[in-house]
Design an enzyme around this catalytic site. Structure first.
Site, mmCIF file in Angstrom:
data_model
loop_
_atom_site.group_PDB
_atom_site.id
_atom_site.type_symbol
_atom_site.label_atom_id
_atom_site.label_comp_id
_atom_site.label_asym_id
_atom_site.label_seq_id
_atom_site.Cartn_x
_atom_site.Cartn_y
_atom_site.Cartn_z
ATOM 1 N N THR A 130 0.818 -1.216 0.000
ATOM 2 C CA THR A 130 0.000 0.000 0.000
ATOM 3 C C THR A 130 0.855 1.270 0.000
ATOM 4 O O THR A 130 1.998 1.256 0.486
ATOM 5 C CB THR A 130 -0.914 -0.003 1.253
ATOM 6 O OG1 THR A 130 -1.388 1.308 1.514
ATOM 7 C CG2 THR A 130 -0.165 -0.448 2.506
ATOM 8 N N ASP A 131 0.275 2.346 -0.493
ATOM 9 C CA ASP A 131 0.983 3.651 -0.452
ATOM 10 C C ASP A 131 1.205 4.121 0.992
ATOM 11 O O ASP A 131 2.056 4.964 1.263
ATOM 12 C CB ASP A 131 0.224 4.725 -1.253
ATOM 13 C CG ASP A 131 -1.230 4.941 -0.809
ATOM 14 O OD1 ASP A 131 -1.696 4.256 0.122
ATOM 15 O OD2 ASP A 131 -1.896 5.801 -1.424
ATOM 16 N N GLU A 132 0.420 3.534 1.938
ATOM 17 C CA GLU A 132 0.492 4.014 3.327
ATOM 18 C C GLU A 132 1.846 3.740 3.975
ATOM 19 O O GLU A 132 2.177 4.331 5.003
ATOM 20 C CB GLU A 132 -0.657 3.423 4.148
ATOM 21 C CG GLU A 132 -1.992 3.700 3.481
ATOM 22 C CD GLU A 132 -3.204 3.523 4.356
ATOM 23 O OE1 GLU A 132 -3.076 3.581 5.580
ATOM 24 O OE2 GLU A 132 -4.295 3.358 3.789
ATOM 25 N N TYR A 155 -1.573 -0.344 11.214
ATOM 26 C CA TYR A 155 -1.801 -1.026 9.929
ATOM 27 C C TYR A 155 -0.620 -0.821 8.987
ATOM 28 O O TYR A 155 -0.038 -1.786 8.473
ATOM 29 C CB TYR A 155 -3.094 -0.514 9.276
ATOM 30 C CG TYR A 155 -3.202 -0.850 7.802
ATOM 31 C CD1 TYR A 155 -3.379 -2.166 7.381
ATOM 32 C CD2 TYR A 155 -3.103 0.146 6.826
ATOM 33 C CE1 TYR A 155 -3.458 -2.485 6.027
ATOM 34 C CE2 TYR A 155 -3.186 -0.159 5.476
ATOM 35 C CZ TYR A 155 -3.359 -1.485 5.072
ATOM 36 O OH TYR A 155 -3.422 -1.791 3.726
ATOM 37 N N LYS A 159 2.168 -3.463 7.378
ATOM 38 C CA LYS A 159 2.369 -3.657 5.932
ATOM 39 C C LYS A 159 3.821 -3.353 5.539
ATOM 40 O O LYS A 159 4.398 -4.023 4.699
ATOM 41 C CB LYS A 159 1.403 -2.769 5.134
ATOM 42 C CG LYS A 159 -0.063 -3.134 5.247
ATOM 43 C CD LYS A 159 -0.410 -4.502 4.712
ATOM 44 C CE LYS A 159 -0.346 -4.610 3.197
ATOM 45 N NZ LYS A 159 -0.787 -5.948 2.721
#
Ligand code: NAD
Ligand code: TYD
Length: 350
Positions: A130-132, A155, A159
């Site tokens: 994810t970009d997060e 989260y 990741k």
């Protein structure tokens, strides 16, 4: 094609992006056996896969990616040519309320799959990220693959850890790992704890639309099918050991998006309700997808205008699918978002 894909393990195939991917992949690869391994947590729903149940190239196994004995048996049975790891706890809000399961699945589960991929010499291992993991942007600039990793939520930290494991298993053991990092997805079958389906469903029920903070946080939205196509491109032709960013090129402020949904459904803006902000709330995400565009020729197909219309229509036409969530066994997972959200401010010390 870089690898001969006779059998592909898709983990988390009963979740939002996973079920879209299974359907998409079966359509495009008529002779590949697609094995879906899913624990069926609150976010996994076999109803989302009813239309392909009869496809004899599709096989479902209920199980946990962090159960090493089970995973090993499955790999031994199928000798997968590729693994696409979607399985995860995926909701930032829930990771704030209870981080443990995020570490169990997103970190330990990924390691368990990487170990099996190592032992059974899987041809490709695609970690869906994810970009997060990059953290938060100011008002300008975009994330590229060379950006440092600065996760801000439990989260995104989990990741990021999974990405680092995939990298290490490639560097140390030669497991042929590839990592994709995608921006916020939307489309059919998304669990209504996430922003877009929550806003649509609440509006349809004339309930309040909770907007965190000042509503000016920005997300770069991509239609799930466009994400699936990018994953297919990386799986088939990406360079092993590489990271590929995937973005929709659609930056929208949350408040604008909520207003757009209300307008499309003919509902009043009085339904908007500003609520206490999420602690550690990332301000802006935006992805630079130049690498995947140049190397693999991928580009998103759906305009935001088309995608959001299609998505709203799907939720209007598939009320049975989401009524099961709103009023059934998993209703607390939905209710958290609009009536049982704790006071976030009490969670952050200092
Ligand atoms: P989701 O929450 O809708 O689905 C997750 C699926 O994983 C569910 O079917 C669930 O039952 C399954 N699962 C959870 N724990 C498991 C376990 N221990 N073993 C086996 N299965 C398990 O998530 P999603 O939105 O479809 O996201 C899929 C993947 O894509 C995740 O890895 C997520 O981090 C990543 N991603 C999501 C987005 C997004 O906007 N949704 C954006 C970028 C990346
Ligand atoms: P979300 O769908 O949870 O995705 P993420 O946090 O992973 O980007 O949230 C998207 C944006 O919408 C994010 O800025 C938080 C905000 N948001 C709200 O304002 N209200 C809500 O009820 C939810 C769930 C999210």
């Amino acid at each position: 094609m870089a690898v001969d894909l006779k059998s592909v393990l898709v983990t988390g195939g009963a979740g939002f992006i996973g079920n879209n991917f299974v359907r998409f992949f079966l359509k495009r690869h008529g002779d590949t056996e697609v094995i879906n391994l899913d624990k069926l947590t609150y976010a996994g729903n076999l109803e989302s896969l009813r239309d392909i149940e009869g496809n004899h190239h599709y096989h479902f196994y209920k199980g946990d990616i962090s159960d090493a004995a089970f995973v090993k048996r499955l790999f031994n049975e199928w000798h997968f040519d590729a693994v696409v790891n979607f399985a995860a706890e995926s909701h930032v809000d829930r990771s704030i309320l209870g981080p443990q399961v995020f570490i169990d699945t997103n970190v330990r589960g990924t390691m368990t799959l990487l170990e099996a991929a190592r032992e059974f010499e899987v041809g490709r291992f695609l970690q869906v990220s994810t970009d997060e993991v990059y953290g938060s942007l100011g008002s300008t600039g975009k994330f590229t693959e060379t950006n440092g990793l600065s996760p801000n939520s439990p989260y995104s930290a989990s990741k990021t850890s999974a990405d680092m494991l995939a990298r290490a298993w490639w560097k140390t053991f030669g497991v042929p790992a590839l990592i994709t990092r995608c921006s916020n997805n939307y489309g059919p079958y998304q669990f209504p704890e996430k922003f877009i389906p929550l806003m649509i469903i609440n509006a349809l029920q004339d309930k309040e639309l909770p907007v965190y903070g000042d509503g000016k946080n920005v997300r770069d939205w991509i239609f799930a099918d466009d994400h699936c196509e990018a994953i297919e491109a990386v799986l088939e032709n990406g360079r092993v050991g590489e990271v590929y960013n995937i973005g929709g090129g659609n930056e929208v402020e949350n408040i604008e998006l909520a207003k757009l949904i209300l307008a499309k459904l003919g509902k009043p803006e009085s339904l908007l309700k500003f609520v206490t902000d999420r602690p550690g709330h990332d301000r802006r995400y935006a992805m630079d997808s130049t690498k995947i565009e140049r190397e693999l020729g991928w580009r998103p197909n759906r305009s935001f205008e088309q995608g959001i219309e299609e998505t709203i229509r799907w939720y209007v036409e598939n009320q049975k699918w989401w009524h099961r969530i709103v009023s059934g066994e998993y209703q607390n997972y939905y209710k958290l978002q609009y009536e049982e959200r704790p006071s976030w401010s009490n969670l952050r010390k200092g």
